[in-house]
Write a protein that holds these residues in place. Structure first.
Motif, PDB file in Angstrom:
ATOM      1  N   PRO A   1       0.482  18.725  -2.371  1.00 32.06           N
ATOM      2  CA  PRO A   1       0.221  17.408  -2.950  1.00 32.06           C
ATOM      3  C   PRO A   1      -0.474  17.546  -4.304  1.00 32.06           C
ATOM      4  O   PRO A   1      -1.124  18.554  -4.580  1.00 32.06           O
ATOM      5  N   LEU A   2      -0.333  16.539  -5.133  1.00 31.35           N
ATOM      6  CA  LEU A   2      -0.942  16.543  -6.470  1.00 31.35           C
ATOM      7  C   LEU A   2      -2.391  16.103  -6.352  1.00 31.35           C
ATOM      8  O   LEU A   2      -2.747  14.980  -6.686  1.00 31.35           O
ATOM      9  N   SER A   3      -3.245  16.982  -5.873  1.00 37.23           N
ATOM     10  CA  SER A   3      -4.634  16.607  -5.584  1.00 37.23           C
ATOM     11  C   SER A   3      -5.535  16.637  -6.814  1.00 37.23           C
ATOM     12  O   SER A   3      -6.511  15.898  -6.884  1.00 37.23           O
ATOM     13  N   ILE A   4      -5.234  17.447  -7.809  1.00 35.56           N
ATOM     14  CA  ILE A   4      -6.104  17.557  -8.983  1.00 35.56           C
ATOM     15  C   ILE A   4      -5.897  16.403  -9.954  1.00 35.56           C
ATOM     16  O   ILE A   4      -6.842  15.765 -10.384  1.00 35.56           O
ATOM     17  N   ASP A   5      -4.658  16.112 -10.303  1.00 41.07           N
ATOM     18  CA  ASP A   5      -4.370  15.064 -11.281  1.00 41.07           C
ATOM     19  C   ASP A   5      -3.420  14.008 -10.729  1.00 41.07           C
ATOM     20  O   ASP A   5      -2.670  13.389 -11.453  1.00 41.07           O
ATOM     21  N   GLY A   6      -3.459  13.812  -9.423  1.00 43.09           N
ATOM     22  CA  GLY A   6      -2.576  12.864  -8.745  1.00 43.09           C
ATOM     23  C   GLY A   6      -3.322  11.641  -8.305  1.00 43.09           C
ATOM     24  O   GLY A   6      -4.321  11.293  -8.906  1.00 43.09           O
ATOM     25  N   PRO A   7      -2.861  10.979  -7.301  1.00 48.37           N
ATOM     26  CA  PRO A   7      -1.937  11.420  -6.261  1.00 48.37           C
ATOM     27  C   PRO A   7      -0.463  11.403  -6.670  1.00 48.37           C
ATOM     28  O   PRO A   7       0.359  12.017  -6.008  1.00 48.37           O
ATOM     29  N   VAL A   8      -0.116  10.718  -7.770  1.00 51.10           N
ATOM     30  CA  VAL A   8       1.260  10.747  -8.241  1.00 51.10           C
ATOM     31  C   VAL A   8       1.284  10.928  -9.757  1.00 51.10           C
ATOM     32  O   VAL A   8       0.310  10.638 -10.442  1.00 51.10           O
TER      33      VAL A   8
ATOM     34  N   PHE B   1       8.771  17.374  -5.439  1.00 53.10           N
ATOM     35  CA  PHE B   1       9.502  16.145  -5.143  1.00 53.10           C
ATOM     36  C   PHE B   1       8.888  14.908  -5.780  1.00 53.10           C
ATOM     37  O   PHE B   1       7.704  14.863  -6.105  1.00 53.10           O
ATOM     38  N   GLY B   2       9.732  13.911  -5.905  1.00 47.22           N
ATOM     39  CA  GLY B   2       9.341  12.585  -6.352  1.00 47.22           C
ATOM     40  C   GLY B   2      10.099  11.552  -5.545  1.00 47.22           C
ATOM     41  O   GLY B   2      10.955  11.899  -4.723  1.00 47.22           O
ATOM     42  N   ILE B   3       9.805  10.291  -5.791  1.00 47.09           N
ATOM     43  CA  ILE B   3      10.472   9.201  -5.094  1.00 47.09           C
ATOM     44  C   ILE B   3      10.583   8.027  -6.069  1.00 47.09           C
ATOM     45  O   ILE B   3       9.676   7.809  -6.876  1.00 47.09           O
TER      46      ILE B   3
ATOM     47  N   THR C   1       0.849  -1.180   0.000  1.00 39.13           N
ATOM     48  CA  THR C   1       0.000   0.000   0.000  1.00 39.13           C
ATOM     49  C   THR C   1       0.889   1.236   0.000  1.00 39.13           C
ATOM     50  O   THR C   1       1.797   1.340   0.827  1.00 39.13           O
ATOM     51  N   LEU C   2       0.642   2.143  -0.919  1.00 41.07           N
ATOM     52  CA  LEU C   2       1.444   3.360  -1.045  1.00 41.07           C
ATOM     53  C   LEU C   2       0.620   4.576  -0.636  1.00 41.07           C
ATOM     54  O   LEU C   2      -0.500   4.759  -1.101  1.00 41.07           O
ATOM     55  N   ASP C   3       1.188   5.409   0.232  1.00 38.44           N
ATOM     56  CA  ASP C   3       0.543   6.639   0.673  1.00 38.44           C
ATOM     57  C   ASP C   3       1.486   7.813   0.418  1.00 38.44           C
ATOM     58  O   ASP C   3       2.407   8.057   1.199  1.00 38.44           O
ATOM     59  N   PRO C   4       1.303   8.551  -0.679  1.00 38.22           N
ATOM     60  CA  PRO C   4       2.197   9.654  -1.017  1.00 38.22           C
ATOM     61  C   PRO C   4       2.242  10.766   0.034  1.00 38.22           C
ATOM     62  O   PRO C   4       3.191  11.538   0.068  1.00 38.22           O
ATOM     63  N   GLY C   5       1.268  10.830   0.901  1.00 38.87           N
ATOM     64  CA  GLY C   5       1.233  11.873   1.921  1.00 38.87           C
ATOM     65  C   GLY C   5       2.356  11.803   2.932  1.00 38.87           C
ATOM     66  O   GLY C   5       2.681  12.793   3.572  1.00 38.87           O
ATOM     67  N   VAL C   6       2.985  10.651   3.085  1.00 33.63           N
ATOM     68  CA  VAL C   6       4.052  10.515   4.076  1.00 33.63           C
ATOM     69  C   VAL C   6       5.443  10.594   3.457  1.00 33.63           C
ATOM     70  O   VAL C   6       6.434  10.621   4.173  1.00 33.63           O
ATOM     71  N   TRP C   7       5.533  10.648   2.135  1.00 33.11           N
ATOM     72  CA  TRP C   7       6.844  10.624   1.493  1.00 33.11           C
ATOM     73  C   TRP C   7       7.639  11.897   1.667  1.00 33.11           C
ATOM     74  O   TRP C   7       8.841  11.918   1.452  1.00 33.11           O
ATOM     75  N   ILE C   8       7.008  12.979   2.072  1.00 31.23           N
ATOM     76  CA  ILE C   8       7.722  14.237   2.262  1.00 31.23           C
ATOM     77  C   ILE C   8       8.798  14.075   3.336  1.00 31.23           C
ATOM     78  O   ILE C   8       9.806  14.765   3.336  1.00 31.23           O
ATOM     79  N   PHE C   9       8.613  13.101   4.236  1.00 30.43           N
ATOM     80  CA  PHE C   9       9.575  12.860   5.303  1.00 30.43           C
ATOM     81  C   PHE C   9      10.594  11.789   4.938  1.00 30.43           C
ATOM     82  O   PHE C   9      11.473  11.477   5.722  1.00 30.43           O
ATOM     83  N   ASP C  10      10.475  11.207   3.752  1.00 38.61           N
ATOM     84  CA  ASP C  10      11.329  10.104   3.330  1.00 38.61           C
ATOM     85  C   ASP C  10      12.650  10.642   2.779  1.00 38.61           C
ATOM     86  O   ASP C  10      12.665  11.539   1.943  1.00 38.61           O
TER      87      ASP C  10
ATOM     88  N   TYR D   1       5.180  13.381  -6.396  1.00 46.27           N
ATOM     89  CA  TYR D   1       4.063  13.444  -5.449  1.00 46.27           C
ATOM     90  C   TYR D   1       3.772  14.845  -4.917  1.00 46.27           C
ATOM     91  O   TYR D   1       2.783  15.032  -4.205  1.00 46.27           O
ATOM     92  N   SER D   2       4.606  15.831  -5.232  1.00 43.17           N
ATOM     93  CA  SER D   2       4.291  17.192  -4.781  1.00 43.17           C
ATOM     94  C   SER D   2       4.771  18.199  -5.818  1.00 43.17           C
ATOM     95  O   SER D   2       5.721  17.954  -6.557  1.00 43.17           O
ATOM     96  N   ASN D   3       4.096  19.328  -5.858  1.00 36.75           N
ATOM     97  CA  ASN D   3       4.467  20.417  -6.750  1.00 36.75           C
ATOM     98  C   ASN D   3       4.419  21.705  -5.951  1.00 36.75           C
ATOM     99  O   ASN D   3       3.362  22.089  -5.444  1.00 36.75           O
ATOM    100  N   ASN D   4       5.557  22.341  -5.810  1.00 36.82           N
ATOM    101  CA  ASN D   4       5.680  23.582  -5.031  1.00 36.82           C
ATOM    102  C   ASN D   4       5.138  23.411  -3.612  1.00 36.82           C
ATOM    103  O   ASN D   4       4.438  24.279  -3.091  1.00 36.82           O
ATOM    104  N   GLY D   5       5.443  22.278  -3.003  1.00 36.87           N
ATOM    105  CA  GLY D   5       5.065  22.021  -1.623  1.00 36.87           C
ATOM    106  C   GLY D   5       3.643  21.529  -1.425  1.00 36.87           C
ATOM    107  O   GLY D   5       3.225  21.260  -0.307  1.00 36.87           O
TER     108      GLY D   5
END
Length: 165
Positions: free
Chosen positions: A135-142, A86-88, A16-25, A129-133
């Protein structure tokens, strides 16, 4: 829950992948510079050793008390995390799912259709997974980027999940 994605199919473990936590990765990649930088194959143990050595040398030279420059560097890093793009890499997640020996293809499920990649090429994909800080909520989550940056202007968007076949 709409941001949660799953790697399933011919794998030992569904991941299970949750892009919301990757900012700390620590594996995060700055997408504003990643595709323009020269790619180097580096050893993560070697990188860690160099970082620890640098920190140790700094403590010997300046003492264990953090000088104002180090405080400024930490503040800059925090600001960068909050405003960066950012990406991962997908590779660690694919490896953790342990694809079976007969697995050959990764299918990326998107609202825009399905995209297939040979498994060896899929290990090199980057998940933005993020653009300018934000989350990619419109056309995401990734967004999915090829490692060479050839689809940097037109990544795979609206990703819903992954299936190993």
């Amino acid at each position: 829950m709409e941001n949660i994605m799953i790697i399933s199919g011919k794998v030992k473990y569904s991941i299970t992948l949750d892009p919301g936590v990757w900012i700390f990765d620590d594996r995060r990649i700055d997408l504003t510079t990643y595709f323009s930088m020269k790619k180097e194959n580096s050893d993560s143990l070697e990188e860690y050793t160099k970082a620890v050595s640098k920190h140790w040398d700094r403590e010997i030279m300046e003492g264990a008390i953090y000088p104002p420059t180090l405080k400024t560097e930490k503040k800059f890093e925090k600001e960068k995390v909050l405003t960066g793009t950012f990406g991962i890499p997908l590779k660690p997640f694919l490896l953790n799912s342990e694809p079976t020996n007969d697995a050959q293809t990764l299918v990326i499920h998107s609202s825009n259709g399905e995209f297939e990649f040979p498994l060896e090429q899929a290990f090199d994909l980057i998940m933005g997974y993020s653009n300018n800080g934000k989350p990619l909520s419109i056309d995401g989550p990734v967004h999915i980027y090829l490692n060479d940056g050839s689809n940097q202007e037109n990544p795979i968007k609206n990703v819903k999940g992954f299936t190993v076949k």
